[in-house]
Motif scaffolding. Structure first.
Motif, PDB file in Angstrom:
ATOM      1  N   LEU A 357       4.560  -4.971  11.203  1.00 49.62           N
ATOM      2  CA  LEU A 357       2.790  -5.315  10.554  1.00 49.62           C
ATOM      3  C   LEU A 357       2.342  -5.211  11.980  1.00 49.62           C
ATOM      4  CD1 LEU A 357       3.356  -8.405   8.376  1.00 49.62           C
ATOM      5  CD2 LEU A 357       2.169  -6.671   7.730  1.00 49.62           C
ATOM      6  N   ALA A 358       2.229  -5.992  13.289  1.00 50.74           N
ATOM      7  CA  ALA A 358       1.911  -5.528  13.946  1.00 50.74           C
ATOM      8  C   ALA A 358       1.887  -3.785  14.875  1.00 50.74           C
ATOM      9  CB  ALA A 358       2.764  -5.896  15.327  1.00 50.74           C
ATOM     10  N   ARG A 359       2.524  -3.025  14.323  1.00 49.67           N
ATOM     11  CA  ARG A 359       2.364  -1.580  14.456  1.00 49.67           C
ATOM     12  C   ARG A 359       1.769  -1.158  13.619  1.00 49.67           C
ATOM     13  NH1 ARG A 359       8.511   1.078  15.766  1.00 49.67           N
ATOM     14  NH2 ARG A 359       8.807  -0.102  17.406  1.00 49.67           N
ATOM     15  N   ALA A 360       1.201  -1.940  12.480  1.00 48.09           N
ATOM     16  CA  ALA A 360      -0.379  -0.725  11.063  1.00 48.09           C
ATOM     17  C   ALA A 360      -1.010  -1.572  12.186  1.00 48.09           C
ATOM     18  CB  ALA A 360       0.695  -1.157  10.114  1.00 48.09           C
ATOM     19  N   ALA A 383      -0.397  -2.543   2.439  1.00 48.47           N
ATOM     20  CA  ALA A 383       0.843  -2.168   3.118  1.00 48.47           C
ATOM     21  C   ALA A 383       1.468  -3.466   3.118  1.00 48.47           C
ATOM     22  CB  ALA A 383       0.066  -2.106   4.508  1.00 48.47           C
ATOM     23  N   PHE A 384       0.344  -4.564   3.798  1.00 48.54           N
ATOM     24  CA  PHE A 384       1.399  -6.130   3.993  1.00 48.54           C
ATOM     25  C   PHE A 384       1.894  -6.769   2.562  1.00 48.54           C
ATOM     26  CE2 PHE A 384       1.311  -9.965   2.907  1.00 48.54           C
ATOM     27  CZ  PHE A 384       1.944 -11.123   4.740  1.00 48.54           C
ATOM     28  N   LEU A 385       2.176  -6.440   1.782  1.00 43.15           N
ATOM     29  CA  LEU A 385       2.739  -6.670   0.637  1.00 43.15           C
ATOM     30  C   LEU A 385       4.388  -5.532   0.812  1.00 43.15           C
ATOM     31  CD1 LEU A 385       0.685  -6.766  -2.471  1.00 43.15           C
ATOM     32  CD2 LEU A 385       1.675  -9.102  -0.791  1.00 43.15           C
ATOM     33  N   ARG A 386       4.282  -4.497   1.449  1.00 42.62           N
ATOM     34  CA  ARG A 386       5.184  -3.462   1.183  1.00 42.62           C
ATOM     35  C   ARG A 386       6.092  -3.746   1.941  1.00 42.62           C
ATOM     36  NH1 ARG A 386       3.009   2.457  -0.085  1.00 42.62           N
ATOM     37  NH2 ARG A 386       3.200   2.759  -1.601  1.00 42.62           N
ATOM     38  N   ASN A 406       5.658   7.481  12.502  1.00 38.99           N
ATOM     39  CA  ASN A 406       4.538   8.669  11.463  1.00 38.99           C
ATOM     40  C   ASN A 406       4.991   7.286   9.869  1.00 38.99           C
ATOM     41  OD1 ASN A 406       3.617  10.513  13.040  1.00 38.99           O
ATOM     42  ND2 ASN A 406       5.884  11.763  12.830  1.00 38.99           N
ATOM     43  N   LYS A 407       5.709   6.902   9.902  1.00 37.00           N
ATOM     44  CA  LYS A 407       5.652   5.978   8.228  1.00 37.00           C
ATOM     45  C   LYS A 407       5.265   4.978   8.822  1.00 37.00           C
ATOM     46  CE  LYS A 407      10.477   7.442   6.535  1.00 37.00           C
ATOM     47  NZ  LYS A 407      12.423   6.788   6.437  1.00 37.00           N
ATOM     48  N   ILE A 408       4.392   4.497   9.237  1.00 33.85           N
ATOM     49  CA  ILE A 408       3.915   3.296   9.307  1.00 33.85           C
ATOM     50  C   ILE A 408       2.568   3.948   9.172  1.00 33.85           C
ATOM     51  CG2 ILE A 408       2.295   1.519  11.241  1.00 33.85           C
ATOM     52  CD1 ILE A 408       5.650   0.804  10.938  1.00 33.85           C
ATOM     53  N   PHE A 409       1.431   5.029   9.083  1.00 30.70           N
ATOM     54  CA  PHE A 409       0.202   5.259   8.433  1.00 30.70           C
ATOM     55  C   PHE A 409       0.698   5.228   7.494  1.00 30.70           C
ATOM     56  CE2 PHE A 409       1.091   6.360  13.225  1.00 30.70           C
ATOM     57  CZ  PHE A 409      -0.577   6.330  13.527  1.00 30.70           C
ATOM     58  N   THR A 410       1.845   5.582   6.217  1.00 27.77           N
ATOM     59  CA  THR A 410       1.947   5.744   5.346  1.00 27.77           C
ATOM     60  C   THR A 410       2.311   4.287   4.106  1.00 27.77           C
ATOM     61  OG1 THR A 410       4.328   5.411   5.008  1.00 27.77           O
ATOM     62  CG2 THR A 410       3.372   7.599   5.485  1.00 27.77           C
ATOM     63  N   LEU A 509      -3.088   9.855   5.830  1.00 27.44           N
ATOM     64  CA  LEU A 509      -3.839   9.491   4.697  1.00 27.44           C
ATOM     65  C   LEU A 509      -3.275   8.244   4.050  1.00 27.44           C
ATOM     66  CD1 LEU A 509      -3.765  13.060   2.613  1.00 27.44           C
ATOM     67  CD2 LEU A 509      -5.498  11.644   5.025  1.00 27.44           C
ATOM     68  N   LEU A 510      -5.079   7.483   3.564  1.00 26.47           N
ATOM     69  CA  LEU A 510      -4.557   6.078   3.015  1.00 26.47           C
ATOM     70  C   LEU A 510      -5.530   6.077   2.050  1.00 26.47           C
ATOM     71  CD1 LEU A 510      -5.702   3.833   5.896  1.00 26.47           C
ATOM     72  CD2 LEU A 510      -3.066   4.036   4.865  1.00 26.47           C
ATOM     73  N   GLU A 511      -5.438   5.382   1.181  1.00 23.21           N
ATOM     74  CA  GLU A 511      -5.806   5.205  -0.209  1.00 23.21           C
ATOM     75  C   GLU A 511      -6.786   4.370  -0.484  1.00 23.21           C
ATOM     76  OE1 GLU A 511      -4.491   4.765  -4.920  1.00 23.21           O
ATOM     77  OE2 GLU A 511      -4.034   3.147  -3.104  1.00 23.21           O
ATOM     78  N   ASN A 512      -7.799   4.866  -0.698  1.00 27.99           N
ATOM     79  CA  ASN A 512      -9.277   4.079  -0.748  1.00 27.99           C
ATOM     80  C   ASN A 512     -10.629   4.513  -0.981  1.00 27.99           C
ATOM     81  OD1 ASN A 512     -11.836   1.894   0.385  1.00 27.99           O
ATOM     82  ND2 ASN A 512      -9.535   0.823   1.393  1.00 27.99           N
ATOM     83  N   SER A 513     -11.191   3.812  -2.238  1.00 25.35           N
ATOM     84  CA  SER A 513     -12.689   4.564  -2.206  1.00 25.35           C
ATOM     85  C   SER A 513     -13.937   4.495  -1.512  1.00 25.35           C
ATOM     86  CB  SER A 513     -12.957   4.183  -4.038  1.00 25.35           C
ATOM     87  OG  SER A 513     -12.751   2.432  -3.023  1.00 25.35           O
TER      88      SER A 513
END
Length: 601
Positions: A357-360, A383-386, A406-410, A509-513
């Motif tokens: 979580l800290a890395r994210a 991300a937190f729930l994952r 890199n996976k942190i970003f997904t 890339l993140l999902e958000n509107s």
């Protein structure tokens, strides 16, 4: 601003009670200050404390009856003076007039066609009431010697407003006389109206708002009566709780941030005429022109002659609009409720989860938001729930596996699940949590809808029930969304569908509107508020929060700051070492939080 408050016309000095001795009043004030300054009550005792504080306030109000300074007539009697004064001071007045819009109250009506993005309103600095103008007024000597005023610009503005209201020579009188004489903020609610909010997420902020306002009033009453620097203030002879409540509500519903004259920092201001605009969904269209030293507003959309001109107050939830602005907005595209979650420190995998979580850039305990739109959760909450639902092997993969960084970003991107099992767990958790929260309310959504059909509901009761119902609708939608997602991913698992693989170009890339949807989590400002940093109405923060934004800045809270916690980092190394995995060198930023269980507050 917003849906304007009803006007109750009073006559100065009418209905005055028997003269109260200064000593008797000071004793009551001291009792109120002591009660409001006591330790925070234990859970479940907040309502009892509110009743006690309210009882003391009502005693004081009864003894002060008829002493408040009010203007003859009603506010609309002064609108023509407001427009003349604004024109004289160089404001724009050609495109609109002040008009009554029924349930929405007073607002601005176009007197000609206005195109979207057309500059139709500007207000020069000399018309604004600011912390700086307060320092240069009779309030200045007291401001310079009182730390509370220096730390709380909103309180300074409230006292500035009261001082100018009693000054017959004040240049701001045309503006002050045009303000509502009463408001619809919860400070004006009857006790039974506040009681309708019990069980909602908003009630704690409502109770805190009342307590802090009462504490501030008691503090400044004593200060004005005893401090030598207050000898020349008219407030010394007449400073009632109703006066302070009015001033606090005036500032709370109208204040905004503008740059100082040199542009080096921001200050708080009341912006006459512009603050008559009502709210609708849209974008911020107000800014500050430092070159011309004026506040400027462009049209949010095309307006035909005689149509009401709206502006957008900002991404405020209905709870914020009710508490700080005094109205409920039915079609609020930004409505949300809070949900407090945390990784238990007693959990065996706590250190590993906290590290991921800290890395994210996400704390291990945080107040998140559930939204009224779809999806109901943000990229940060996803991300937190994952991470919250990760197995030990999945955590190792995100800490030490191939492309771990890199996976942190997904993590916040719905297109790249950790695993089908992980998705099923997180959506099951969310569905269950929303359902449990719904069970804490004393009424159902159906019962609330039936209550709203009653024609004899007071304005405040109706708003309280609307707010209560809106919270439930968001939780119901979250629960339904969680169920649908859970079933979807269970089907994926049963079908043996392959987990989508990310490409190097996709990882950020993140999902958000939102407009900043394509930024990695750690480069975005968290919309949620970290535990211990909640924005509340009190002496330690902005009591009077405002939803509108000037010169391109939106005051939605500060970025969450993470601290370096060597102990947790060491625990991560120890955990990984004990399983035979090698650790990587380098500093880790991990937040050490106090939340022991993933629960709501």
């Amino acid at each position: 601003m917003g849906k304007k408050s009803r006007v109750k016309t009073q006559k100065s000095g009418s209905g005055s009670s028997a003269v109260v001795s200064p000593k008797e009043m000071m004793n009551l004030i001291s009792e109120l200050l002591q009660k409001c300054s006591s330790a925070t009550p234990s859970a479940g005792k907040e309502w009892e404390e509110y009743i006690q504080i309210r009882g003391l306030v009502e005693k004081i109000r009864k003894k002060q009856k008829g002493l408040s300074v009010v203007f003859e007539g009603s506010r609309q009697d002064y609108f023509s003076d407001l427009m003349s004064w604004a024109q004289e001071y160089g404001a724009s007045c050609e495109c609109f007039t002040v008009a009554n819009f029924g349930a929405e109250g007073y607002g601005l009506r176009a007197t000609k066609d206005i195109k979207a993005e057309e500059l139709f309103l500007w207000i020069p600095r000399k018309m604004l009431m600011t912390v700086e103008s307060a320092q240069n007024s009779l309030l200045g000597p007291l401001y310079n010697q009182d730390r509370i005023m220096q730390a709380m610009g909103n309180v300074t503005l409230a006292l500035h407003l009261l001082c100018e209201r009693t000054n017959p020579e004040s240049p701001w009188l045309p503006y002050i006389r045009s303000l509502p004489q009463e408001y619809d903020t919860p400070l004006y609610y009857q006790q039974d109206e506040v009681q309708l909010l019990l069980g909602t997420q908003a009630v704690q902020d409502v109770l805190s708002q009342y307590k802090n306002t009462a504490r501030q009033y008691a503090y400044f009453y004593k200060l004005v009566q005893t401090h030598p620097a207050a000898n020349k203030l008219a407030l010394k002879d007449c400073f009632t709780f109703d006066d302070y409540r009015w001033a606090v509500s005036s500032v709370m519903t109208r204040q905004n941030q503008i740059p100082t004259e040199d542009g080096s920092r921001v200050t708080l201001a009341l912006i006459p005429l512009w603050d008559m605009c009502n709210h609708t969904n849209g974008l911020i269209t107000t800014g500050y022109n430092l070159e011309d030293d004026r506040c400027e507003c462009v049209a949010l959309q095309d307006y035909k002659e005689n149509e009401q001109i709206y502006i957008f107050y900002g991404t405020r939830s209905n709870a914020e609009l009710v508490i700080h602005n005094g109205f409920f907005f039915q079609d609020n595209a930004h409505d949300r409720v809070k949900i407090k979650l945390g990784v238990s420190k007693s959990e065996r995998l706590y250190a590993m989860k906290a590290e991921v979580l800290a890395r994210a850039g996400i704390p291990s305990s945080c107040v998140f938001a559930l939204h009224c739109n779809e999806p109901p959760i943000s990229a940060q909450l996803l991300a937190f729930l994952r991470v919250f639902c990760m197995t030990e092997e999945e955590l190792k993969d995100y800490l030490l596996g191939e492309h771990a960084i890199n996976k942190i970003f997904t993590l916040g991107n719905s297109e790249f699940p950790v695993s089908w099992d992980n998705e099923i767990k997180l959506w099951t958790f969310l569905e269950t949590r929303a359902t449990l929260l719904l069970q804490t309310y004393k009424t159902t959504s159906e019962e609330d809808r039936s209550m709203l059909e009653k024609p004899d509901l007071s304005v405040h009761s109706r708003v309280a029930i609307q707010l209560r119902l809106a919270e439930k609708q968001i939780l119901e939608k979250t629960s339904a969304s969680g169920q649908a997602k859970r079933l979807h991913f269970q089907k994926k698992l049963e079908e043996g569908a392959p987990i989508p693989r990310y490409e190097e170009s996709d990882i950020a890339l993140l999902e958000n509107s939102d407009a900043d949807a394509k930024l990695p989590i750690i480069l975005r400002k968290l919309e949620e508020v970290e535990e211990g940093q909640e924005i509340e109405v009190g002496e330690d923060s902005h009591l009077l929060n405002r939803a509108k934004v000037l010169y391109g800045l939106e005051a939605n809270g500060e970025p969450v700051l993470e601290e370096n916690k060597a102990k947790v980092s060491k625990d991560v190394h120890s955990t990984l070492d004990s399983t035979g995995s090698s650790t990587q060198k380098g500093e880790r930023n991990v937040a050490d939080r106090t939340e022991e269980n993933p629960k709501e507050e």
